[in-house]
Design an enzyme around this catalytic site. Sequence first.
Site, PDB file in Angstrom:
ATOM      1  N   ARG A 109     -12.339   0.471  -6.350  1.00 22.13           N
ATOM      2  CA  ARG A 109     -11.870   0.295  -4.975  1.00 22.13           C
ATOM      3  C   ARG A 109     -11.173   1.573  -4.502  1.00 22.13           C
ATOM      4  O   ARG A 109     -11.132   1.869  -3.327  1.00 22.13           O
ATOM      5  CB  ARG A 109     -10.922  -0.907  -4.892  1.00 22.13           C
ATOM      6  CG  ARG A 109     -10.580  -1.300  -3.456  1.00 22.13           C
ATOM      7  CD  ARG A 109      -9.748  -2.563  -3.361  1.00 22.13           C
ATOM      8  NE  ARG A 109      -9.765  -3.076  -2.001  1.00 22.13           N
ATOM      9  CZ  ARG A 109      -8.951  -2.656  -1.030  1.00 22.13           C
ATOM     10  NH1 ARG A 109      -8.026  -1.756  -1.271  1.00 22.13           N
ATOM     11  NH2 ARG A 109      -9.067  -3.155   0.195  1.00 22.13           N
TER      12      ARG A 109
ATOM     13  N   CYS B 295       0.823  -1.210   0.000  1.00 28.06           N
ATOM     14  CA  CYS B 295       0.000   0.000   0.000  1.00 28.06           C
ATOM     15  C   CYS B 295       0.849   1.249   0.000  1.00 28.06           C
ATOM     16  O   CYS B 295       1.843   1.322   0.720  1.00 28.06           O
ATOM     17  CB  CYS B 295      -0.838   0.084   1.265  1.00 28.06           C
ATOM     18  SG  CYS B 295      -2.014  -1.221   1.441  1.00 28.06           S
TER      19      CYS B 295
HETATM   20  P1  XMP Z   1      -0.616  -7.267   3.300  1.00 28.37           P
HETATM   21  O1  XMP Z   1       0.186  -6.406   4.229  1.00 28.37           O
HETATM   22  O2  XMP Z   1      -1.129  -8.502   3.971  1.00 28.37           O
HETATM   23  O3  XMP Z   1      -1.896  -6.372   2.926  1.00 28.37           O
HETATM   24  O4  XMP Z   1       0.136  -7.550   2.055  1.00 28.37           O
HETATM   25  C1  XMP Z   1      -2.964  -6.836   2.146  1.00 28.37           C
HETATM   26  C2  XMP Z   1      -4.080  -5.815   2.144  1.00 28.37           C
HETATM   27  O5  XMP Z   1      -3.658  -4.581   1.577  1.00 28.37           O
HETATM   28  C3  XMP Z   1      -4.784  -3.883   1.021  1.00 28.37           C
HETATM   29  N1  XMP Z   1      -4.428  -3.488  -0.332  1.00 28.37           N
HETATM   30  C4  XMP Z   1      -4.044  -2.251  -0.683  1.00 28.37           C
HETATM   31  N2  XMP Z   1      -3.995  -1.115   0.024  1.00 28.37           N
HETATM   32  N3  XMP Z   1      -3.204   0.013  -1.891  1.00 28.37           N
HETATM   33  C5  XMP Z   1      -3.583   0.042  -0.588  1.00 28.37           C
HETATM   34  O6  XMP Z   1      -3.550   1.101   0.033  1.00 28.37           O
HETATM   35  C6  XMP Z   1      -3.219  -1.098  -2.664  1.00 28.37           C
HETATM   36  O7  XMP Z   1      -2.862  -1.064  -3.838  1.00 28.37           O
HETATM   37  C7  XMP Z   1      -3.687  -2.292  -2.029  1.00 28.37           C
HETATM   38  N4  XMP Z   1      -3.903  -3.540  -2.495  1.00 28.37           N
HETATM   39  C8  XMP Z   1      -4.335  -4.249  -1.419  1.00 28.37           C
HETATM   40  C9  XMP Z   1      -5.948  -4.830   1.048  1.00 28.37           C
HETATM   41  O8  XMP Z   1      -6.783  -4.442   2.118  1.00 28.37           O
HETATM   42  C10 XMP Z   1      -5.287  -6.190   1.295  1.00 28.37           C
HETATM   43  O9  XMP Z   1      -6.148  -7.109   1.903  1.00 28.37           O
END
Ligand code: XMP
Length: 502
Positions: A416, A315
């Site tokens: 999203r 993120c």
């Molecule tokens: P981890 O830390 O487990 O996080 O890899 C997975 C979660 O991150 C969110 N997610 C995003 N958040 N930009 C964001 O700000 C993104 O591009 C993105 N893609 C995923 C999502 O909640 C996921 O479950």
Amino acid sequence: PPEGAVPDPFAATGLTYDDVLLLPGYSDFAPAEIDTSSRFTRELELRTPLISAAMDTVTESRMAIAMARQGGIGVLHRNLSVEDQAYQVDLVKRTQTGIISDPVTIGPDATLEELDTRAGQYRISGFPVVGADGALVGIVTNRDLRFTPAAEWATTRVRDVMTPMPLVSGPAGISREDATGLLRQHKLERLPLVDDAGRLAGLITVKDFVKSEQFPKASKDAQGRLMVGAAIGYFGDAWQRATTLIEAGVDVLVADTAHGHVRLLLDMVERLKSDPATRHVQVIGGNVATRSGAQAFVDAGVDAVKVGVGPGSICTTRVVTGVGVPQITAVYEASRACKPAGVPVIADGGMKYSGEIAKALVAGADAVMLGSLLAGCEESPGETVLANGKQYKAYRGMGSLGAMSSRGKTSYSKDRYFQAEVTSDDQIVPEGIEGRVAYRGPLSAVAHQLVGGLHQSMFYVGARTVPELQQQGRFMRITQASLQESHPHDVQITAEAPNYHG
Ligand code: XMP
């Protein structure tokens, strides 16, 4: 603050996983007594409180099947057409650990060549033979091919080699015990099920029965099928997506955006939970990171609230927008709205090690959602790639340029990040990055380490069950020096551990 005064922006400090440790507690039981079952939604429980993220490099049907078998659940991503996402739901629901309700069949007039091709295509070794009217007329397996020379396969028909009726079969809706009895008594590999009119109504294979015994913790619906979730949005065809997924048999819909405290998404949840066609399905809403955000979902009638604004490994929301709440504080704040209403909380994103699962549960979560920790599994979408002699798998944010740009195909994930109406790729403002993670092998091994870590956390805290952990767990805030002490230090690691990656 008094009217007109500027609220003190420094009054609250946000804490995250690395800021706290759990205090050890007295354990008056054996580790074997520990039960990791936890609430997932208002009506569903998981034996393993792990959820795979709705991301196109994490959860498609293979991951969802593997997660459900381990007692967790997968949420199918929505960067897919409605039909493709519903098809993925269907694949999970058909992967039965017991009865196959809609088995692949073959006609009596098919040639052995066709039989051989079909067996390869579906990777199965035998088929019920079904006539044009749907009636079961026999059963055929790979073994029946053996006695016909390959040169004659193009001209020999299935009806000439199959085992014809009468066959040992069971009635549709047969109990597990009766089916096991018949398989045993007649030493069968396959037991076809038929309805009153003699039409094929299902198939039981010994192999599937054995498999279901291998996965004693599997998450199953009332009919014994594996459970699966799927992500939806609020924009465009979102309602049609939701109803199509429900028709395909989805157990949980996740109304999912980067910022869930939004009227449009709350309206979607309210509609899903009040419409007679959809209200029987569990609905999770997110993501939020404040008490008021969680309260808004509770008021909309949601079945669980998903928490996390910007903690994820891929993120960039917090740096691109400056908005977010450190994850331990976010989970705690959300739980203050959810707990009194009996609504479970899901901590989404930011987990690097198994120890963080227990931290999230103590902060107020009931289950956790994982992206980067699962993206390296065999079952995640995509091939492994070799770089510098090591194997990797691609992992990208759903708000990354790659996931949101069209690059020749439609992106369904832009809403999203509230950019659905952006038509040109160079106008996109990404909130995530594209990268890779180390290949980690099958999910079963990865899940074993994660659940094993949670088991140990529970034993050290002195909690036999997740509710006990949530009640008894106490945090101590730590310093940067303590964090350094927590990790291996002053040594060079010479062998890779399965649950610690520097
Ligand atoms: P981890 O830390 O487990 O996080 O890899 C997975 C979660 O991150 C969110 N997610 C995003 N958040 N930009 C964001 O700000 C993104 O591009 C993105 N893609 C995923 C999502 O909640 C996921 O479950």
